[in-house]
Write a protein that holds these residues in place. Structure first.
Motif, PDB file in Angstrom:
ATOM      1  N   PRO A 194       0.882  -1.261  -0.003  1.00 18.17           N
ATOM      2  CA  PRO A 194       0.159   0.113   0.002  1.00 18.17           C
ATOM      3  C   PRO A 194       0.993   1.301   0.053  1.00 18.17           C
ATOM      4  CG  PRO A 194      -0.899  -1.627   1.573  1.00 18.17           C
ATOM      5  CD  PRO A 194       0.606  -2.029   1.196  1.00 18.17           C
ATOM      6  N   SER A 195       1.911   1.229   0.372  1.00 18.12           N
ATOM      7  CA  SER A 195       3.121   2.555   0.687  1.00 18.12           C
ATOM      8  C   SER A 195       3.671   2.533  -1.024  1.00 18.12           C
ATOM      9  CB  SER A 195       4.030   2.057   1.751  1.00 18.12           C
ATOM     10  OG  SER A 195       4.574   1.205   1.579  1.00 18.12           O
ATOM     11  N   ALA A 196       3.394   1.704  -1.824  1.00 20.40           N
ATOM     12  CA  ALA A 196       4.285   1.900  -3.005  1.00 20.40           C
ATOM     13  C   ALA A 196       4.535   3.306  -3.352  1.00 20.40           C
ATOM     14  CB  ALA A 196       3.773   1.089  -3.777  1.00 20.40           C
ATOM     15  N   THR A 197       5.337   3.888  -3.707  1.00 18.47           N
ATOM     16  CA  THR A 197       5.665   5.145  -4.591  1.00 18.47           C
ATOM     17  C   THR A 197       5.053   5.032  -5.918  1.00 18.47           C
ATOM     18  OG1 THR A 197       7.779   4.660  -5.330  1.00 18.47           O
ATOM     19  CG2 THR A 197       7.764   5.362  -3.030  1.00 18.47           C
ATOM     20  N   GLN A 198       4.914   6.341  -6.511  1.00 17.25           N
ATOM     21  CA  GLN A 198       4.562   6.472  -7.951  1.00 17.25           C
ATOM     22  C   GLN A 198       5.470   5.592  -8.785  1.00 17.25           C
ATOM     23  OE1 GLN A 198       3.160   9.950  -9.714  1.00 17.25           O
ATOM     24  NE2 GLN A 198       4.913  10.273 -10.937  1.00 17.25           N
ATOM     25  N   ASP A 199       6.639   5.881  -8.388  1.00 15.96           N
ATOM     26  CA  ASP A 199       7.746   5.112  -9.481  1.00 15.96           C
ATOM     27  C   ASP A 199       7.567   3.434  -9.452  1.00 15.96           C
ATOM     28  OD1 ASP A 199       8.610   7.122 -10.511  1.00 15.96           O
ATOM     29  OD2 ASP A 199      10.365   7.326  -9.399  1.00 15.96           O
ATOM     30  N   GLU A 200       7.383   3.071  -8.204  1.00 17.84           N
ATOM     31  CA  GLU A 200       7.119   1.731  -7.724  1.00 17.84           C
ATOM     32  C   GLU A 200       5.869   1.125  -8.453  1.00 17.84           C
ATOM     33  OE1 GLU A 200       9.393   1.212  -3.669  1.00 17.84           O
ATOM     34  OE2 GLU A 200       7.343   1.642  -3.656  1.00 17.84           O
ATOM     35  N   VAL A 201       4.895   1.869  -8.544  1.00 18.77           N
ATOM     36  CA  VAL A 201       3.391   1.692  -9.007  1.00 18.77           C
ATOM     37  C   VAL A 201       3.358   1.314 -10.735  1.00 18.77           C
ATOM     38  CG1 VAL A 201       1.026   2.386  -9.471  1.00 18.77           C
ATOM     39  CG2 VAL A 201       2.153   2.431  -7.143  1.00 18.77           C
ATOM     40  N   LEU A 202       4.303   2.455 -11.383  1.00 20.22           N
ATOM     41  CA  LEU A 202       4.619   2.369 -12.597  1.00 20.22           C
ATOM     42  C   LEU A 202       5.318   1.068 -13.042  1.00 20.22           C
ATOM     43  CD1 LEU A 202       4.879   6.236 -13.243  1.00 20.22           C
ATOM     44  CD2 LEU A 202       3.017   4.909 -13.961  1.00 20.22           C
ATOM     45  N   ALA A 203       6.208   1.072 -12.143  1.00 16.58           N
ATOM     46  CA  ALA A 203       7.119  -0.288 -12.629  1.00 16.58           C
ATOM     47  C   ALA A 203       6.425  -1.373 -12.636  1.00 16.58           C
ATOM     48  CB  ALA A 203       8.490  -0.079 -11.444  1.00 16.58           C
ATOM     49  N   GLY A 204       5.705  -1.541 -11.561  1.00 13.35           N
ATOM     50  CA  GLY A 204       4.716  -2.922 -11.225  1.00 13.35           C
ATOM     51  C   GLY A 204       3.715  -2.942 -12.342  1.00 13.35           C
ATOM     52  N   TYR A 205       3.459  -1.967 -13.282  1.00 14.78           N
ATOM     53  CA  TYR A 205       2.561  -2.101 -14.398  1.00 14.78           C
ATOM     54  C   TYR A 205       3.025  -1.897 -15.667  1.00 14.78           C
ATOM     55  CZ  TYR A 205      -1.279  -3.166 -10.943  1.00 14.78           C
ATOM     56  OH  TYR A 205      -1.975  -3.539  -9.920  1.00 14.78           O
ATOM     57  N   ALA A 206       4.324  -2.025 -15.638  1.00 15.72           N
ATOM     58  CA  ALA A 206       5.179  -1.289 -16.742  1.00 15.72           C
ATOM     59  C   ALA A 206       4.690  -1.957 -18.168  1.00 15.72           C
ATOM     60  CB  ALA A 206       6.674  -1.596 -16.633  1.00 15.72           C
ATOM     61  N   ASP A 207       4.756  -3.176 -18.239  1.00 14.78           N
ATOM     62  CA  ASP A 207       4.211  -3.694 -19.633  1.00 14.78           C
ATOM     63  C   ASP A 207       2.714  -3.243 -20.149  1.00 14.78           C
ATOM     64  OD1 ASP A 207       6.789  -4.914 -19.522  1.00 14.78           O
ATOM     65  OD2 ASP A 207       5.860  -6.809 -19.137  1.00 14.78           O
ATOM     66  N   ALA A 208       1.750  -3.295 -19.202  1.00 11.65           N
ATOM     67  CA  ALA A 208       0.667  -2.714 -19.489  1.00 11.65           C
ATOM     68  C   ALA A 208       0.518  -1.074 -19.918  1.00 11.65           C
ATOM     69  CB  ALA A 208      -0.209  -2.989 -18.411  1.00 11.65           C
ATOM     70  N   VAL A 209       1.263  -0.577 -19.073  1.00  8.14           N
ATOM     71  CA  VAL A 209       1.230   0.810 -19.364  1.00  8.14           C
ATOM     72  C   VAL A 209       1.852   1.109 -20.535  1.00  8.14           C
ATOM     73  CG1 VAL A 209       2.327   3.079 -18.556  1.00  8.14           C
ATOM     74  CG2 VAL A 209       1.176   1.772 -17.100  1.00  8.14           C
ATOM     75  N   ALA A 210       2.760   0.457 -21.295  1.00 12.69           N
ATOM     76  CA  ALA A 210       3.722   0.535 -22.280  1.00 12.69           C
ATOM     77  C   ALA A 210       2.736   0.192 -23.551  1.00 12.69           C
ATOM     78  CB  ALA A 210       4.871  -0.315 -22.123  1.00 12.69           C
ATOM     79  N   GLN A 211       1.881  -0.843 -23.379  1.00  7.74           N
ATOM     80  CA  GLN A 211       1.014  -1.338 -24.267  1.00  7.74           C
ATOM     81  C   GLN A 211      -0.127  -0.250 -24.528  1.00  7.74           C
ATOM     82  OE1 GLN A 211      -0.872  -5.161 -23.517  1.00  7.74           O
ATOM     83  NE2 GLN A 211      -2.184  -4.655 -25.104  1.00  7.74           N
ATOM     84  N   LEU A 212      -0.754   0.442 -23.643  1.00  7.38           N
ATOM     85  CA  LEU A 212      -1.618   1.528 -23.752  1.00  7.38           C
ATOM     86  C   LEU A 212      -0.935   2.543 -24.338  1.00  7.38           C
ATOM     87  CD1 LEU A 212      -4.356   1.093 -22.849  1.00  7.38           C
ATOM     88  CD2 LEU A 212      -4.016   2.359 -20.795  1.00  7.38           C
ATOM     89  N   LYS A 213       0.000   2.769 -24.016  1.00  7.90           N
ATOM     90  CA  LYS A 213       0.940   4.219 -24.866  1.00  7.90           C
ATOM     91  C   LYS A 213       1.081   3.765 -25.993  1.00  7.90           C
ATOM     92  CE  LYS A 213       3.770   6.074 -20.873  1.00  7.90           C
ATOM     93  NZ  LYS A 213       4.947   6.275 -20.233  1.00  7.90           N
TER      94      LYS A 213
END
Ligand SMILES: [Fe+2]
Length: 181
Positions: A47-66
């Motif tokens: 729950p304490s994950a930072t913005q960078d950790e969250v974005l890294a956690g979903y990196a592939d999905a975010v890259a695909q959507l981009k």
């Protein structure tokens, strides 16, 4: 639980149908021009994950959507009952508005309620952890995080300056129930 409420007539919010099966929500949202998907986390996030950790956690999905949708930046919005300005933040998204680009949100934690206005219908979509919603550019909509908000969302933008809204001036949002009502 994710849920889609379809109001048949924007002037009569007392008439509606509710959909709760994932396939029905996807189909109902598609009728409003809205993309709705469920994503699995690529790794477990505290729950304490930072913005960078969250974005890294979903990196592939975010890259695909981009790639698919032309988004260039992503950030993480996090609101909880201790967020000092949450009543103002809630209010900011609570009036009907449009954007010049798609509004894509992925719910990492918590939940919120999107209203999509596709006259004469209004679609109210409760999104929760694991849900992706994409509201197309130019679509009138509003969003309610509720009086005691709990949400953490990845937001994707085409315009690097972030969230820019054009308010329609229509008081339609006031006729519809708020999140949690
Ligand atoms: Fe918006």
């Amino acid at each position: 639980m994710s849920r889609l409420t379809i109001f048949a007539d924007e002037m009569h919010p007392e008439r509606f149908e509710q959909l709760e099966r994932f396939e029905d929500i996807v189909a109902g949202a598609r009728a409003a021009g809205v993309r709705f998907e469920r994503w699995a986390a690529e790794r477990e996030l505290p729950p304490s994950a930072t913005q960078d950790e969250v974005l890294a956690g979903y990196a592939d999905a975010v890259a695909q959507l981009k790639r698919e949708c032309g988004f260039v930046t992503a950030d993480v919005i996090s609101v909880h009952p201790q967020t000092p300005n949450h009543p103002e933040l809630r209010k900011k998204f609570l009036s009907e508005h449009t954007h010049a680009e798609d509004e894509a949100r992925f719910f990492v934690e918590g939940a919120g309620l999107f209203f999509i206005h596709r006259a004469p219908r209004v679609y109210a979509l409760v999104c929760e952890r694991g849900d992706l919603i994409n509201v197309p550019a130019g679509t009138p909509h509003w969003f309610d995080m509720g009086p005691t908000p709990r949400l953490k969302c990845i937001r994707l933008f085409c315009d690097p300056s972030g969230w820019v809204a054009r308010f329609t001036g229509d008081a339609i949002a006031d006729r519809f129930p708020r999140f949690g009502e």
